[in-house]
Design an enzyme around this catalytic site. Structure first.
Site, PDB file in Angstrom:
ATOM      1  N   ASP A  74       0.836  -1.202   0.000  1.00 40.86           N
ATOM      2  CA  ASP A  74       0.000   0.000   0.000  1.00 40.86           C
ATOM      3  C   ASP A  74       0.875   1.257   0.000  1.00 40.86           C
ATOM      4  O   ASP A  74       2.031   1.220   0.424  1.00 40.86           O
ATOM      5  CB  ASP A  74      -0.866   0.045   1.270  1.00 40.86           C
ATOM      6  CG  ASP A  74      -2.047  -0.910   1.195  1.00 40.86           C
ATOM      7  OD1 ASP A  74      -2.096  -1.727   0.256  1.00 40.86           O
ATOM      8  OD2 ASP A  74      -2.919  -0.846   2.087  1.00 40.86           O
ATOM      9  N   ASP A  75       0.276   2.351  -0.427  1.00 47.69           N
ATOM     10  CA  ASP A  75       0.798   3.720  -0.239  1.00 47.69           C
ATOM     11  C   ASP A  75       1.874   4.193  -1.208  1.00 47.69           C
ATOM     12  O   ASP A  75       2.392   5.290  -1.068  1.00 47.69           O
ATOM     13  CB  ASP A  75       1.302   3.968   1.204  1.00 47.69           C
ATOM     14  CG  ASP A  75       0.201   3.823   2.234  1.00 47.69           C
ATOM     15  OD1 ASP A  75      -0.948   3.565   1.830  1.00 47.69           O
ATOM     16  OD2 ASP A  75       0.493   3.954   3.428  1.00 47.69           O
ATOM     17  N   HIS A 125      -6.058   2.939  -4.210  1.00 49.51           N
ATOM     18  CA  HIS A 125      -5.923   3.117  -2.755  1.00 49.51           C
ATOM     19  C   HIS A 125      -6.272   4.568  -2.411  1.00 49.51           C
ATOM     20  O   HIS A 125      -5.594   5.199  -1.610  1.00 49.51           O
ATOM     21  CB  HIS A 125      -4.498   2.754  -2.333  1.00 49.51           C
ATOM     22  CG  HIS A 125      -4.309   2.641  -0.845  1.00 49.51           C
ATOM     23  ND1 HIS A 125      -5.174   1.957  -0.023  1.00 49.51           N
ATOM     24  CD2 HIS A 125      -3.341   3.126  -0.018  1.00 49.51           C
ATOM     25  CE1 HIS A 125      -4.751   2.039   1.228  1.00 49.51           C
ATOM     26  NE2 HIS A 125      -3.643   2.747   1.260  1.00 49.51           N
ATOM     27  N   HIS A 129      -5.539   9.738  -0.036  1.00 44.63           N
ATOM     28  CA  HIS A 129      -5.158   9.023   1.192  1.00 44.63           C
ATOM     29  C   HIS A 129      -5.314   9.950   2.398  1.00 44.63           C
ATOM     30  O   HIS A 129      -4.446  10.022   3.277  1.00 44.63           O
ATOM     31  CB  HIS A 129      -3.710   8.512   1.075  1.00 44.63           C
ATOM     32  CG  HIS A 129      -3.435   7.322   1.935  1.00 44.63           C
ATOM     33  ND1 HIS A 129      -2.833   7.425   3.167  1.00 44.63           N
ATOM     34  CD2 HIS A 129      -3.676   6.011   1.747  1.00 44.63           C
ATOM     35  CE1 HIS A 129      -2.713   6.221   3.688  1.00 44.63           C
ATOM     36  NE2 HIS A 129      -3.224   5.339   2.854  1.00 44.63           N
ATOM     37  N   HIS A 220       3.976  -2.291   2.961  1.00 44.20           N
ATOM     38  CA  HIS A 220       3.987  -0.944   2.367  1.00 44.20           C
ATOM     39  C   HIS A 220       5.325  -0.747   1.658  1.00 44.20           C
ATOM     40  O   HIS A 220       6.365  -1.066   2.251  1.00 44.20           O
ATOM     41  CB  HIS A 220       3.804   0.120   3.457  1.00 44.20           C
ATOM     42  CG  HIS A 220       2.486   0.044   4.149  1.00 44.20           C
ATOM     43  ND1 HIS A 220       2.201  -0.902   5.092  1.00 44.20           N
ATOM     44  CD2 HIS A 220       1.355   0.783   3.987  1.00 44.20           C
ATOM     45  CE1 HIS A 220       0.955  -0.734   5.518  1.00 44.20           C
ATOM     46  NE2 HIS A 220       0.412   0.271   4.855  1.00 44.20           N
TER      47      HIS A 220
HETATM   48 ZN   LIG Z   1      -2.646   3.335   2.950  1.00 47.97          ZN
END
Ligand SMILES: [Zn+2]
Length: 257
Positions: A74-75, A125, A129, A220
């Protein structure tokens, strides 16, 4: 599994019944408030526990895949760590899924394109965010997710179907927005806590103890520690003779429309 809609109906009926009892037999009003209080607690806890599937149907693992595992990041994309992650994955002939932040995809389009070119898969995602997304209206959430879809379309030329909630937070507004945009929400069955203060050793030893074939692992691509954990995870997978596949391969679902 607890679900938001049926629980809401049960709470409403219980409150009506208790209100009647309160009016007829004059019981303490706290009895009427008690189910409402429990319901609010469930909403708060359900918002943060993706594996509860409290607000929306989410896929977390596929137990039928006895030799596969899906690693997800993620991210990203991150200019420093995504290339390191990609290098390791290539070295181990592993595929993975990257739930990218729309804004970062536009900042680093080459990295997003490299992810796809190397056989991995990209999911939505959110665009921003934003930490306050859990308090947004359905329209605001929808606009943000749509903006991320446009970023995906511009950078990758693909319409992403997979979605992972930012911070793992879900609620009725986020559920409605994903439904409207026909996104499939993807959770995880093993969270590494790689963004917390936990040491690499602790994360790896927990992975060693708990990991099962068919799992979706949450990592991540945003720190050196996560890269180090990935290296150990890939060695674990090799030792077990498993294959690291994308989320769409693990779950037999389409990643793009
Ligand atoms: Zn995230």
């Amino acid at each position: 599994m607890l679900k938001h809609q049926p629980i809401r109906i049960v709470v409403m009926l219980t409150v009506i019944a208790l209100l009647t009892v309160f009016l007829v037999w004059n019981i303490s009003f706290y009895w009427v408030l008690f189910p409402v209080f429990l319901w609010l607690v469930l909403i708060v806890v359900g918002s943060f526990h993706v594996r509860w599937n409290y607000f929306l149907p989410m896929l977390h693992r596929n137990a039928e895949k006895v030799n596969s595992i899906a690693i997800s990041f993620d991210d990203g994309p991150h200019p420093e760590f995504t290339p390191k992650v990609l290098q390791l994955l290539k070295q181990h002939q592993a595929q993975a899924t990257f739930f990218c932040i729309g804004e970062k995809m536009l900042d680093y389009p080459d990295l997003a394109q490299q992810i796809i070119a190397e056989g991995h898969c990209i999911g939505n995602h959110t665009y921003s965010h934003d930490r306050t997304i859990g308090f947004w209206t359905k329209v605001k959430v929808e606009r943000d997710l749509e903006k991320a879809l446009v970023a995906g379309q511009v950078v990758l030329g693909k319409k992403m179907r997979l979605f992972r909630p930012a911070f793992g937070v879900t609620n009725p507004n986020i559920a409605k927005a994903t439904q409207q945009l026909q996104l499939q929400t993807i959770g995880w069955s093993h969270r590494t806590y790689d963004t917390t203060k936990r040491s690499k050793e602790r994360i790896v030893s927990r992975l060693e103890k708990r990991i099962r074939a068919g799992d979706i692992v949450l990592l991540h691509d945003t720190s050196e520690k996560s890269v180090a954990v990935l290296e150990q995870l890939l060695l674990m997978i090799k030792k077990k003779n498993w294959k690291a596949v994308t989320v769409s391969q693990l779950l037999d679902i389409k990643a793009y429309d």
